[in-house]
Design an enzyme around this catalytic site. Structure first.
Site, PDB file in Angstrom:
ATOM      1  N   ARG A  87      18.008  18.179  -1.142  1.00 38.51           N
ATOM      2  CA  ARG A  87      16.564  18.077  -0.944  1.00 38.51           C
ATOM      3  C   ARG A  87      16.200  17.423   0.392  1.00 38.51           C
ATOM      4  O   ARG A  87      16.993  16.684   0.976  1.00 38.51           O
ATOM      5  CB  ARG A  87      15.953  17.201  -2.039  1.00 38.51           C
ATOM      6  N   GLU A 142       2.144   5.687   7.597  1.00 37.48           N
ATOM      7  CA  GLU A 142       0.896   6.180   6.982  1.00 37.48           C
ATOM      8  C   GLU A 142      -0.139   6.642   8.009  1.00 37.48           C
ATOM      9  O   GLU A 142      -0.971   7.495   7.718  1.00 37.48           O
ATOM     10  CB  GLU A 142       0.286   5.087   6.100  1.00 37.48           C
ATOM     11  N   MET A 150       4.164   1.815   5.447  1.00 33.77           N
ATOM     12  CA  MET A 150       2.916   1.315   6.017  1.00 33.77           C
ATOM     13  C   MET A 150       2.981   1.325   7.541  1.00 33.77           C
ATOM     14  O   MET A 150       4.054   1.415   8.144  1.00 33.77           O
ATOM     15  CB  MET A 150       2.596  -0.071   5.477  1.00 33.77           C
ATOM     16  N   GLU A 181      -4.659  -9.279  12.992  1.00 30.40           N
ATOM     17  CA  GLU A 181      -5.651  -9.004  14.027  1.00 30.40           C
ATOM     18  C   GLU A 181      -7.085  -9.351  13.585  1.00 30.40           C
ATOM     19  O   GLU A 181      -7.848  -9.943  14.342  1.00 30.40           O
ATOM     20  CB  GLU A 181      -5.547  -7.508  14.326  1.00 30.40           C
ATOM     21  N   THR A 234       1.707 -10.364   9.841  1.00 30.94           N
ATOM     22  CA  THR A 234       1.455  -9.006   9.364  1.00 30.94           C
ATOM     23  C   THR A 234       2.795  -8.307   9.180  1.00 30.94           C
ATOM     24  O   THR A 234       3.688  -8.460  10.024  1.00 30.94           O
ATOM     25  CB  THR A 234       0.577  -8.152  10.303  1.00 30.94           C
ATOM     26  N   ILE A 235       2.914  -7.562   8.098  1.00 32.69           N
ATOM     27  CA  ILE A 235       4.156  -6.813   7.941  1.00 32.69           C
ATOM     28  C   ILE A 235       4.241  -5.731   9.014  1.00 32.69           C
ATOM     29  O   ILE A 235       5.323  -5.243   9.320  1.00 32.69           O
ATOM     30  CB  ILE A 235       4.295  -6.159   6.535  1.00 32.69           C
ATOM     31  N   ASP A 236       3.091  -5.349   9.590  1.00 37.19           N
ATOM     32  CA  ASP A 236       3.065  -4.234  10.555  1.00 37.19           C
ATOM     33  C   ASP A 236       3.684  -4.585  11.910  1.00 37.19           C
ATOM     34  O   ASP A 236       3.986  -3.686  12.694  1.00 37.19           O
ATOM     35  CB  ASP A 236       1.621  -3.770  10.788  1.00 37.19           C
ATOM     36  N   GLN A 248       6.166  -2.784  -0.228  1.00 33.98           N
ATOM     37  CA  GLN A 248       6.607  -3.324   1.069  1.00 33.98           C
ATOM     38  C   GLN A 248       6.070  -4.718   1.349  1.00 33.98           C
ATOM     39  O   GLN A 248       6.564  -5.428   2.210  1.00 33.98           O
ATOM     40  CB  GLN A 248       6.118  -2.410   2.213  1.00 33.98           C
TER      41      GLN A 248
HETATM   42  O1  F6P Z   1      -2.238  -4.669   7.616  1.00 28.39           O
HETATM   43  C1  F6P Z   1      -1.248  -4.692   6.681  1.00 28.39           C
HETATM   44  C2  F6P Z   1      -1.315  -3.491   5.779  1.00 28.39           C
HETATM   45  O2  F6P Z   1      -0.266  -3.655   4.868  1.00 28.39           O
HETATM   46  C3  F6P Z   1      -1.258  -2.124   6.469  1.00 28.39           C
HETATM   47  O3  F6P Z   1       0.023  -1.701   6.821  1.00 28.39           O
HETATM   48  C4  F6P Z   1      -1.905  -1.232   5.439  1.00 28.39           C
HETATM   49  O4  F6P Z   1      -2.484  -0.100   6.045  1.00 28.39           O
HETATM   50  C5  F6P Z   1      -2.946  -2.106   4.847  1.00 28.39           C
HETATM   51  O5  F6P Z   1      -2.514  -3.439   5.023  1.00 28.39           O
HETATM   52  C6  F6P Z   1      -3.214  -1.854   3.392  1.00 28.39           C
HETATM   53  O6  F6P Z   1      -4.276  -2.638   3.000  1.00 28.39           O
HETATM   54  P1  F6P Z   1      -4.747  -2.912   1.508  1.00 28.39           P
HETATM   55  O7  F6P Z   1      -3.782  -3.862   0.888  1.00 28.39           O
HETATM   56  O8  F6P Z   1      -6.098  -3.514   1.653  1.00 28.39           O
HETATM   57  O9  F6P Z   1      -4.737  -1.586   0.807  1.00 28.39           O
END
Ligand code: F6P
Length: 343
Positions: free
Chosen positions: A163, A223, A170, A104, A126-128, A275
């Site tokens: 447990r 997260e 992420m 983005e 993006t992995i997201d 990840q």
């Molecule tokens: O946008 C991809 C991402 O992996 C998010 O899932 C995560 O919040 C962020 O990047 C982490 O960013 P950085 O590598 O800068 O800590």
């Protein structure tokens, strides 16, 4: 012959090298172009840090995670004379068009530069998986597989110790990774940013399971997930050039809450950057390769301001603006399909 620049920006993700390789392979062999790599995302364009890419120096990188060009979260629009420096450096290098591979933020910059007269084509990564106008981004499938493998491993140790295991994954604003890996890994609760959760309800569900004889529970939490009447749990308030705070910590918070409320021993595992690292899955290698080929084809046709996108099984071109306008969050209907396993 044209001179085409390429950069990879934002958080890295498995499959970036596959895009670079495909752009170079078709750009050089089929179109006879010179492909110039900009190092470290938009920072490389601002600082004019380039490397000439060839079929030789991009050979053998298909299966390698990360990006041979490096990446950064630099935002030219936040730098003094940033846009002017970008344009000047592109002129100096005689760059006819630029391929920006990013999420983005990186594509948001590409879109604004296009409006400013720069010839840009975007490739979504993006992995997201939270970019609009494409069904999937590469990197997501790999991240989901890594998380699913982790959840499988957590299962066996959870069973042995009676447990509750929390797996924090992420997903800043979207719960795609949490949802897919949670469903694939048989999680007992999936907590995502799109739906505030009631920790009391989560605990009741865990209690019911354990009373019914289960010897473990698995909770997958993104997260960016938030408890009802709670706020996002952040590591600190410092923001990056695109205004994002560092997330992380919801898993630890949940670990304490669940253990205190239920009395069951609880442990958290934060998967973090594992990840994003390592070799891409076959799916991501193929998607990234197809995106790379489609991007250089778009440049060849001078179809600028476009982003390549997966629509069904086809690769199409859409305006970059469609990809970056708003985030693609988890489809509520999809989430409901998983709820049958939570009650
Ligand atoms: O946008 C991809 C991402 O992996 C998010 O899932 C995560 O919040 C962020 O990047 C982490 O960013 P950085 O590598 O800068 O800590």
């Amino acid at each position: 012959m044209a001179r085409i620049g390429i950069l990879t920006g934002g958080g890295d993700c498995p499959g970036l090298n596959a895009v670079i390789r495909a752009v170079v392979r078709k750009g050089v062999n089929s179109y006879g172009h010179a492909i110039i790599g900009y190092q470290n995302g938009w920072r490389g364009v601002l600082e004019d840090e380039t490397v000439e890419l060839s079929t030789t120096n991009t050979s053998g990188i298909l299966h390698r995670g990360g990006t041979i060009l490096g990446s950064s979260r630099t935002n030219p629009f936040r730098e003094d004379d940033g846009v002017e420096r970008v344009k000047e450096n592109l002129r100096t290098e005689n760059i006819d068009a630029l391929i920006a591979v990013g999420g983005e933020d990186t594509l948001g910059v590409a879109n604004k530069l296009h409006a400013d007269g720069v010839n840009v084509v975007g490739v979504p990564k993006t992995i997201d998986n939270d970019l609009n106008a494409t069904d999937y981004t590469f990197g997501f499938n790999t991240a989901v597989q890594i998380c699913t493998d982790a959840i499988d491993r957590l299962h066996t140790t959870a069973e042995s110790h009676n447990r509750v295991m929390i797996c924090e994954v992420m997903g800043r604003h979207a719960g795609w990774i949490a949802f897919y890996s949670g469903l694939a890994g048989g999680a007992d609760a999936i907590l995502v940013p799109e739906r505030e959760f009631d920790v009391q309800q989560v605990c009741e569900h865990i209690r019911r399971r354990h009373k019914a004889g289960k010897t473990f529970s698995i909770v997958v939490v993104a997260e960016g997930a938030k408890a009802i009447a709670g706020t996002e749990v952040t590591k600190d308030q410092e923001t990056d050039a695109f205004g994002h705070v560092k997330l992380g910590g919801i898993g630890v918070w949940l670990e304490n809450e669940i253990e205190q409320r239920t009395g069951y021993e609880t442990r958290v595992t934060i998967l973090g950057h594992i990840q994003r690292g390592g070799t891409p899955t076959a799916f991501d290698r193929v998607l990234a390769t197809r995106f790379g080929i489609a991007a250089i084809d778009a440049v060849e046709e001078q179809d600028y301001g476009k982003m390549v996108a997966l629509r069904g099984t086809r690769i199409e071109r859409v305006p970059i603006a469609d990809g970056v306008g708003e985030l693609k969050t988890l489809d509520p209907e999809l989430y409901e399909t998983a709820e049958v396993f939570f009650g």
